[in-house]
Design an enzyme around this catalytic site. Structure first.
Site, PDB file in Angstrom:
ATOM      1  CG  PHE A   1     -21.201 -10.920  25.928  1.00 37.89           C
ATOM      2  CD1 PHE A   1     -22.359 -11.483  24.900  1.00 37.89           C
ATOM      3  CD2 PHE A   1     -21.723 -10.948  27.209  1.00 37.89           C
ATOM      4  CE1 PHE A   1     -23.520 -11.341  25.236  1.00 37.89           C
ATOM      5  CE2 PHE A   1     -23.307 -10.671  27.345  1.00 37.89           C
ATOM      6  CZ  PHE A   1     -24.136 -10.998  26.357  1.00 37.89           C
TER       7      PHE A   1
ATOM      8  CG  HIS B   1     -27.032 -13.933  28.478  1.00 34.41           C
ATOM      9  ND1 HIS B   1     -27.853 -13.260  27.406  1.00 34.41           N
ATOM     10  CD2 HIS B   1     -26.608 -12.982  29.309  1.00 34.41           C
ATOM     11  CE1 HIS B   1     -27.935 -12.042  27.715  1.00 34.41           C
ATOM     12  NE2 HIS B   1     -27.211 -11.622  28.890  1.00 34.41           N
TER      13      HIS B   1
ATOM     14  CG  HIS C   1      -6.231   1.432  -0.239  1.00 34.22           C
ATOM     15  ND1 HIS C   1      -6.050   1.811   0.758  1.00 34.22           N
ATOM     16  CD2 HIS C   1      -6.107   0.133  -0.274  1.00 34.22           C
ATOM     17  CE1 HIS C   1      -6.078   0.905   1.833  1.00 34.22           C
ATOM     18  NE2 HIS C   1      -6.025  -0.076   1.122  1.00 34.22           N
TER      19      HIS C   1
ATOM     20  N   GLY D   1     -10.596   4.267   7.925  1.00 38.97           N
ATOM     21  CA  GLY D   1     -10.964   2.844   8.401  1.00 38.97           C
ATOM     22  C   GLY D   1     -11.008   2.801   9.750  1.00 38.97           C
TER      23      GLY D   1
ATOM     24  CG  HIS E   1      -1.849  -1.131   1.182  1.00 38.58           C
ATOM     25  ND1 HIS E   1      -1.156  -2.331   1.702  1.00 38.58           N
ATOM     26  CD2 HIS E   1      -3.129  -1.384   1.161  1.00 38.58           C
ATOM     27  CE1 HIS E   1      -2.021  -3.203   1.767  1.00 38.58           C
ATOM     28  NE2 HIS E   1      -3.415  -2.635   1.394  1.00 38.58           N
TER      29      HIS E   1
ATOM     30  CG  ASN F   1      -6.731   9.144   2.643  1.00 41.25           C
ATOM     31  OD1 ASN F   1      -7.911   8.969   2.919  1.00 41.25           O
ATOM     32  ND2 ASN F   1      -5.552   8.472   2.578  1.00 41.25           N
TER      33      ASN F   1
ATOM     34  CB  SER G   1     -21.694 -11.024  36.914  1.00 38.43           C
ATOM     35  OG  SER G   1     -22.819 -10.550  36.921  1.00 38.43           O
TER      36      SER G   1
ATOM     37  CD  GLU H   1     -19.134  -6.577  26.007  1.00 34.44           C
ATOM     38  OE1 GLU H   1     -19.046  -5.878  24.845  1.00 34.44           O
ATOM     39  OE2 GLU H   1     -19.863  -6.640  26.763  1.00 34.44           O
TER      40      GLU H   1
HETATM   41  C1  LIG Z   1     -10.977  -4.566  10.387  1.00 30.19           C
HETATM   42  C2  LIG Z   1     -10.674  -4.348   8.712  1.00 30.19           C
HETATM   43  N1  LIG Z   1     -11.461  -4.592   7.831  1.00 30.19           N
HETATM   44  C3  LIG Z   1     -11.020  -4.493   6.600  1.00 30.19           C
HETATM   45  C4  LIG Z   1      -9.831  -4.332   6.226  1.00 30.19           C
HETATM   46  C5  LIG Z   1      -9.434  -4.167   4.907  1.00 30.19           C
HETATM   47  N2  LIG Z   1      -8.885  -2.857   4.658  1.00 30.19           N
HETATM   48  C6  LIG Z   1      -7.605  -2.480   4.805  1.00 30.19           C
HETATM   49  S1  LIG Z   1      -7.152  -0.938   4.359  1.00 30.19           S
HETATM   50  C7  LIG Z   1      -8.900  -0.651   4.107  1.00 30.19           C
HETATM   51  C8  LIG Z   1      -9.310   0.841   3.838  1.00 30.19           C
HETATM   52  C9  LIG Z   1      -9.063   1.589   4.809  1.00 30.19           C
HETATM   53  O1  LIG Z   1      -9.323   3.038   4.650  1.00 30.19           O
HETATM   54  P1  LIG Z   1      -8.415   4.229   4.897  1.00 30.19           P
HETATM   55  O2  LIG Z   1      -8.140   3.994   6.544  1.00 30.19           O
HETATM   56  O3  LIG Z   1      -8.912   5.298   4.689  1.00 30.19           O
HETATM   57  O4  LIG Z   1      -6.770   4.084   4.496  1.00 30.19           O
HETATM   58  P2  LIG Z   1      -6.432   4.676   3.112  1.00 30.19           P
HETATM   59  O5  LIG Z   1      -7.214   3.969   1.942  1.00 30.19           O
HETATM   60  O6  LIG Z   1      -6.581   6.090   3.368  1.00 30.19           O
HETATM   61  O7  LIG Z   1      -4.814   4.159   3.305  1.00 30.19           O
HETATM   62  C10 LIG Z   1      -9.503  -1.864   4.294  1.00 30.19           C
HETATM   63  C11 LIG Z   1     -11.010  -1.863   4.143  1.00 30.19           C
HETATM   64  C12 LIG Z   1      -8.881  -4.430   7.551  1.00 30.19           C
HETATM   65  N3  LIG Z   1      -7.538  -4.067   7.227  1.00 30.19           N
HETATM   66  N4  LIG Z   1      -9.405  -4.463   8.655  1.00 30.19           N
HETATM   67 MG   LIG Z   2      -8.432   7.029   3.890  1.00 30.12          MG
END
Ligand SMILES: Cc1ncc(C[n+]2csc(CCOP(=O)(O)OP(=O)(O)O)c2C)c(N)n1
Ligand SMILES: [Mg+2]
Length: 662
Positions: free
Chosen positions: A428, A464, A258, A155, A27, A184, A375, A402
């Site tokens: 959980f 549960h 990306h 993300g 990336h 971004n 609990s 959690e």
């Molecule tokens: C929990 C989780 N879900 C999905 C992914 C797959 N994934 C990796 S990067 C990404 C996009 C993330 O977007 P952003 O944080 O904006 O990163 P950018 O493209 O700006 O580098 C996804 C969906 C992951 N790594 N972790």
């Molecule tokens: Mg991004």
């Protein structure tokens, strides 16, 4: 002449482009977009000494947007950490190279936590910030006084765990936690407009965070924002406005940068645009020299810290805590006391009793629960809550979070100096599971106190009552699941979890259990994972394997079988993982390798039977529950599912008849 910040940042961009190109995987966009912000942080603010990545009072840097791993690899190389070398970077994402696809904590000193599952890096940062404030409260500014910086993407801030993490951080006023948001406006699918219209900054403000903004492509402006964040007593979110893939003239600002290599032509165009030499993995000498100087920037502060440590009366104590080793000297006296006055007790209560001794003997423990303190029996009388007014406290009210709790505990362990344990209901673990998996992957000694471990919790019913949980957690590599049968086993399992180098789950009952272990032993029998609790009196025909609350049912079943002349061993199995690690002759002694016609093996566990064929064989008898539970008092639920000694005796004898076993 000192190179400009932009030239320093462009070295990160060059390495990221080239490494991803060489691997044809990775990336480049994120490191290229955040290169200026990272340059500002590393050259002006982050306290670290590349010569000693383990300096306990270093600032912690977490790349929560772990897909941008080339950002941290480039920074570690440029600032002069021993690894990664330039050669390691050339082998980005290749088998055996420490420059793994996503940063892994045990591969490279300087990579504090393993990231990649989005959101969890930030949530672990919360745990690191908690650990820092806690140790600061105990050892003072002279010895513990550092910050936690997190780089997070869109993300990380969209993930559900972000809500839990920032809520906890805001509540605990973790002012030394600073998050740089790589704003971004791009994720994999394209513009963030496809899926988000919330006001991310307002959400953090509402969670009692300080927020500010900057031009993420301008190191001076980023630095100004960091200064502002440092000065504010609340946790900070810095919105860094950036352009993904900055410098790649035709692709920047698009999702195309990306997660794939830019391609030769675009790299050539980017080199031109950024004023870079047309050579792979090339860092100009003056730029490398300046970066290396940055890596030494903390050396003086480090030396002064060492002087203060030498002068401190608490030096040995702090170093002992940081090395993480704990003694189990509490165990024998505790068990001796227990044996004097044996009573039926739930293993969750037995856990609390053991914890009274543990928390008194081991000051590094920090307990907590996701709103089930009464609990889970996780708070002992001898510890105070950890709050914004008293970071020295040793009990955290995590709230109903959690996942956030489990992730924070990972951060706490990886910070060092503390041993976190935290509770919720076993069912959980599903809510905490992504962080439990990261505990295992990171070899982090977190202790999960998971109570209400079966239909034995009774009336709360199938929502549960765990069914598949024990086996699914046992299927996870790198974590031990302990399901003790009584108070003695509970204490033994606690001792094993505390001295382990990996995470543990303690599965504990709500309901009272009869004491099974009534005599002192020199050995921690639970350490074997499985051991013979009762030997057959008649000629051995049956071996019953049982765990936790089903051990007493197994013993009662065995007594009834013996009364009919059927010799029966009862094997208590507090941990299948530990048993699997025993030498062959021990396993052979407990479970001799003979056909089920000679000795029938039976498993009893109040959960899925899936997987018990590992121990009873394809032609053994597995007794458990292969559907969801029922809402009923515990004894009725056990009876309904046939988990009573009488019903099990009938099943065993019928099975023997059907299969022609004499
Ligand atoms: C929990 C989780 N879900 C999905 C992914 C797959 N994934 C990796 S990067 C990404 C996009 C993330 O977007 P952003 O944080 O904006 O990163 P950018 O493209 O700006 O580098 C996804 C969906 C992951 N790594 N972790
Ligand atoms: Mg991004």
């Amino acid at each position: 002449m000192q190179p400009t910040d932009r030239r320093l940042a462009n070295a990160i961009r060059a390495l990221a482009m080239d490494a991803v190109e060489a691997a044809n995987s990775g990336h480049p966009g994120m490191p290229m977009g955040m290169a200026d912000a990272a340059t500002a942080l590393f050259t002006r603010h982050l306290k670290f000494d590349a010569a000693d990545p383990k300096w306990p009072d270093r600032d912690r840097f977490i790349l929560s947007a772990g897909h941008g791993s080339m950002l941290i690899y480039a920074l570690l190389y440029l600032t002069g950490y021993e690894r990664p070398t330039l050669d390691d970077i050339k082998h980005f994402r290749q088998l055996g190279s420490p420059t793994a696809g996503h940063p892994e904590n045990f591969e490279l000193p300087g990579v504090e936590v393993t990231t990649g599952p989005l959101g969890q890096g930030l949530a672990m940062g919360v745990g690191m910030a908690i650990a820092e404030r806690h140790l600061n409260a105990i050892y003072g500014d002279d010895l513990v006084d550092h910050r936690t910086f997190v780089v997070a993407g869109d993300g990380c801030l969209m993930e559900g765990v972000n809500h839990e993490a920032i809520g906890l951080a805001g509540h605990l006023e973790l002012g030394r936690l600073i998050v740089l948001w790589d704003d971004n406006s791009i994720t994999i699918d394209g513009s963030t407009e496809l899926s988000r219209n919330e006001d991310v900054v307002a959400r953090h403000k509402a969670a009692k965070w300080h927020t500010c903004e900057c031009d993420g492509l301008n190191a001076d402006d980023v630095s100004r924002a960091i200064e502002e964040a440092l000065a504010d007593p609340r946790p900070s979110l810095i919105r860094c406005r950036t352009i993904i893939g900055f410098g790649a003239p035709n692709k920047q600002g698009t999702a195309a940068t990306h997660g794939s290599a830019l391609g030769k032509d675009e790299i050539a165009a980017a080199r031109k645009e950024l004023g870079l030499e047309p050579a792979d993995f090339f860092v100009p000498e003056d730029v490398l020299t300046a970066w290396r100087a940055t890596g030494k920037r903390g050396a003086v502060e480090h030396a002064l810290w060492k002087e203060r440590l030498e002068a401190s009366e608490r030096k040995d104590e702090l170093l002992h805590r940081l090395n993480g080793k704990v003694s189990d000297a509490w165990l024998r006296p505790y068990i001796d006391k227990l044996l004097v006055d044996l009573k039926p007790v739930a293993t969750r209560k037995a856990s609390e009793m053991a914890l009274e001794a543990i928390n008194a003997a081991i000051p590094a423990t920090i307990g907590g629960s996701a709103d089930l303190t009464g609990s889970n029996n996780t708070k002992t009388k001898n510890i105070e809550p950890l709050t914004e007014d008293n970071y020295a406290g040793r009990y955290i009210y995590y709230g109903i979070r959690e996942f956030g709790m489990a992730a924070a505990m990972n951060g706490m362990v990886l910070h060092g100096g503390v041993i976190p344990y935290g509770g919720t209901f076993l069912v959980f673990t599903d809510y905490a599971r992504p962080a439990i998996r990261l505990s295992a992957l990171q070899r982090a000694r977190v202790i999960f106190v998971m109570t209400h471990d079966s239909i034995g919790l009774g009336e709360d019913g199938p929502t549960h009552q765990p069914i598949e949980h024990l086996q699914s957690l046992r299927a996870m590599p790198g974590i031990d699941v302990f399901r003790p049968a009584d108070a003695v086993e509970t204490a033994e399992c606690w001792a094993l979890a505390l001295s382990s180098d990996k995470p543990s789950i303690l599965a504990l009952t709500r309901q009272n259990l009869q004491p099974m272990r009534t005599e002192a032993t020199n050995e921690n029998l639970s350490a074997r994972g499985a051991y013979r609790l009762k030997s057959s009196k008649n000629n051995r025909k049956i071996i019953i394997l049982a765990t936790g609350s089903e051990v007493e049912i197994a013993v009662a079943t065995a007594d009834k079988l013996e009364a009919r002349g059927i010799g029966t061993d009862v094997v208590s199995v507090p941990s299948t993982e530990r048993f699997d690690e025993q030498p062959w002759d021990y396993r052979e002694d407990i479970l001799p390798d003979v056909s089920n016609r000679e000795i029938l093996r039976v498993s009893i566990e109040a959960g899925t039977t899936f997987g018990w064929e590992r121990y009873v064989g394809l032609h053994g008898l597995k007794i458990g529950i292969d559907r969801f539970g029922v809402s009923a008092p515990a004894s009725d639920a056990y009876d309904y599912f046939g988990l009573t000694p009488d019903k099990i005796v009938t099943r065993i004898t019928d099975f023997m008849k059907q299969r022609g076993i004499q």
